[in-house]
Design a protein around this motif. Structure first.
Motif, PDB file in Angstrom:
ATOM      1  N   LEU A 334      55.639  14.784  67.422  1.00 38.64           N
ATOM      2  CA  LEU A 334      55.628  13.563  66.621  1.00 38.64           C
ATOM      3  C   LEU A 334      57.043  13.109  66.307  1.00 38.64           C
ATOM      4  CD1 LEU A 334      52.788  14.489  64.087  1.00 38.64           C
ATOM      5  CD2 LEU A 334      52.590  13.086  66.149  1.00 38.64           C
ATOM      6  N   GLN A 339      56.117   9.561  62.440  1.00 39.89           N
ATOM      7  CA  GLN A 339      55.012  10.522  62.571  1.00 39.89           C
ATOM      8  C   GLN A 339      53.987  10.028  63.594  1.00 39.89           C
ATOM      9  OE1 GLN A 339      54.292  10.669  58.188  1.00 39.89           O
ATOM     10  NE2 GLN A 339      54.499  12.878  58.447  1.00 39.89           N
ATOM     11  N   GLY A 382      51.091   6.410  63.102  1.00 42.42           N
ATOM     12  CA  GLY A 382      51.805   7.049  62.009  1.00 42.42           C
ATOM     13  C   GLY A 382      52.020   6.103  60.857  1.00 42.42           C
TER      14      GLY A 382
END
Length: 460
Positions: A334, A339, A382
């Motif tokens: 990630l 993320q 994310g």
């Protein structure tokens, strides 16, 4: 992978639009899905914002494979040119689709952990041949399910961003929870109107959700029962030409109209803007001076020491973030900022994203060191705020093809996204760090899943 593992289902986490589309695509490929939904019915998160209207039309939020499953049931396709609300989407498409899937969808099933069976994160030996072990809790207690692959479409709705300007909750934010909401309120609900009518409300955020709140607080102020309602709009950056989005230049007309409605709220005196303010503390206001504890107003204190006038309520709309806690035993790659999967992050990063479309993507960009596990939909983005349902449908089409061994189809792009033509600053991003850091011009998000329709339509 052992033959016994091949016979296992692909577990899909989340019965929202992308999770259900993943199930439809897997069935199309003769792969058995099992969808695990934490809520009591399909699209539980979507139902939480049932009063909010999408920027996308019906034609853009129905997956083709899902439509094929629905067609034999007598399902009637909604008018493709109209804009559904979240409630419309859930009732007229998502729940019927889940009903068609039948016992392939399990409700009240909360996933608490995912790992390789018999292998924790650090063990290499025989790892890829082992099935996935999914731990969940349901009405019968704890349970373990084995799967050949895992598609996490659980979204980001359950983890909204805080008021604090550092990415952490502001001091006192949790203690003032009864005065703070992290969703766009449903002002058609009498109890919600009563809570906000005639009050001073702080709105924190600079994206489409904040626009929605500002526009509807202005409508409330103009109504008979909302006289005296006033908003303080708190931005972490300054106001520029792109603050309200693209307006009439936006190729998503509903979104452009929403930005104009928010601007009208400010221009009409229904909201005051406070710029360059990063919240450090939320203090109870008992004595009118912003000090003490109790059940009165709250005062927002900035990192620069500024103290704003006390408000009755705070609406925090600073974006969403993924819950990765139950994926801790998997080897995920990630991006350290967003993320999001490393290969996908540069395509969607508001710090770098230049004008134009988000490039359609699939299994290649969504793969991880842990083979056959994928984050899709909003979860794959994310903390990036630029997701579109069509993008998610393309993701799961590609992944289903890959799981079926059809690499050519998996790597083929079958989606073209329209450009917005809106450039110059991160005007609609909920986390406008790009503008503050001088990271170059960004488009306003080309793609958004939720938001309001034109103010004149009556939809949020």
């Amino acid at each position: 992978m052992h033959a016994s593992t091949e016979a296992l289902p692909v577990v899909v986490i989340g019965a929202g639009p992308i999770g259900l589309a993943a199930a439809a695509r897997l069935i199309e490929r003769d792969i058995e899905p099992l969808v695990l939904e934490a809520g009591p019915g399909a699209a539980s998160a979507v139902r939480d914002w049932s009063h909010v209207r999408l920027f996308s039309t019906w034609s853009e939020v129905i997956d083709p494979a899902a439509e094929k499953l629905l067609a034999p049931t007598g399902w009637v396709r909604p008018d493709g040119a109209t804009y559904p609300s979240g409630g419309d989407w859930a009732a007229r498409y998502l729940q019927p689709l889940a009903d068609v899937l039948g016992n392939r969808v399990r409700y009240d099933a909360t996933v608490t952990g995912v790992s390789r069976a018999g292998r924790d994160r650090i063990v290499d030996a025989d790892r890829e041949s082992r099935p996935f072990a999914i731990h969940l809790t349901g009405p019968g207690g704890e349970e373990r399910i084995l799967a050949r692959a895992v598609i996490d479409a659980s979204g980001t709705w359950s983890t909204p961003g805080p008021a604090g300007g550092s990415g952490l909750a502001a001091l006192g934010e949790k203690a003032a929870a009864d005065r703070i909401t992290y969703r766009v309120p449903d002002f058609k609900d009498p109890s919600v109107r009563s809570r906000f009518a005639g009050k001073r409300i702080a709105v924190i955020g600079s994206g489409a959700s904040a626009f929605t709140a500002l526009a509807h607080l202005a409508d409330l102020a103009k109504s008979g029962d909302g006289k005296g309602t006033h908003a303080t709009w708190i931005l972490r950056r300054g106001i520029s030409g792109s603050t309200f989005g693209g307006g009439e230049a936006d190729q998503l007309p509903a979104r452009g109209a929403l930005g104009l409605a928010a601007k009208a709220a400010v221009d009409g005196g229904f909201a005051d803007a406070v710029t360059g303010f990063r919240t450090e503390a939320v203090e109870r206001d008992v004595d009118g001076r912003g000090r003490g504890h109790g059940h009165g107003r709250v005062t927002l204190v900035g990192e620069d020491g500024r103290r704003l006038e006390p408000v009755d309520e705070v609406i925090v709309l600073t974006g969403l973030r993924p819950d990765l806690t139950f994926l801790g035993e998997l080897r995920l790659a990630l991006d350290e900022r967003l993320q999001a999967p490393i290969a996908l992050a540069p395509l969607i990063d508001p710090n770098q994203h230049s004008c134009g479309t988000v490039h359609p993507h699939g299994v290649k960009e969504l793969s991880h060191p842990e083979k056959d596990v994928y984050l899709v939909g909003m979860k794959s983005y994310g903390r990036a705020p630029t997701f579109l349902a069509m993008t998610g449908y393309e993701q799961v089409r590609s992944i289903a093809a890959a799981l079926a061994g059809d690499r050519e189809a998996a790597e083929r792009v079958e989606l073209t996204l329209p450009e917005t033509g809106v450039c110059g600053g991160a005007g609609l991003f909920d986390e406008p760090e790009a503008a503050e850091q001088g990271g170059g011009g960004c488009c306003a998000p080309t793609i958004v899943t939720i938001g309001a329709g034109p103010a004149s339509s009556g939809g949020c």
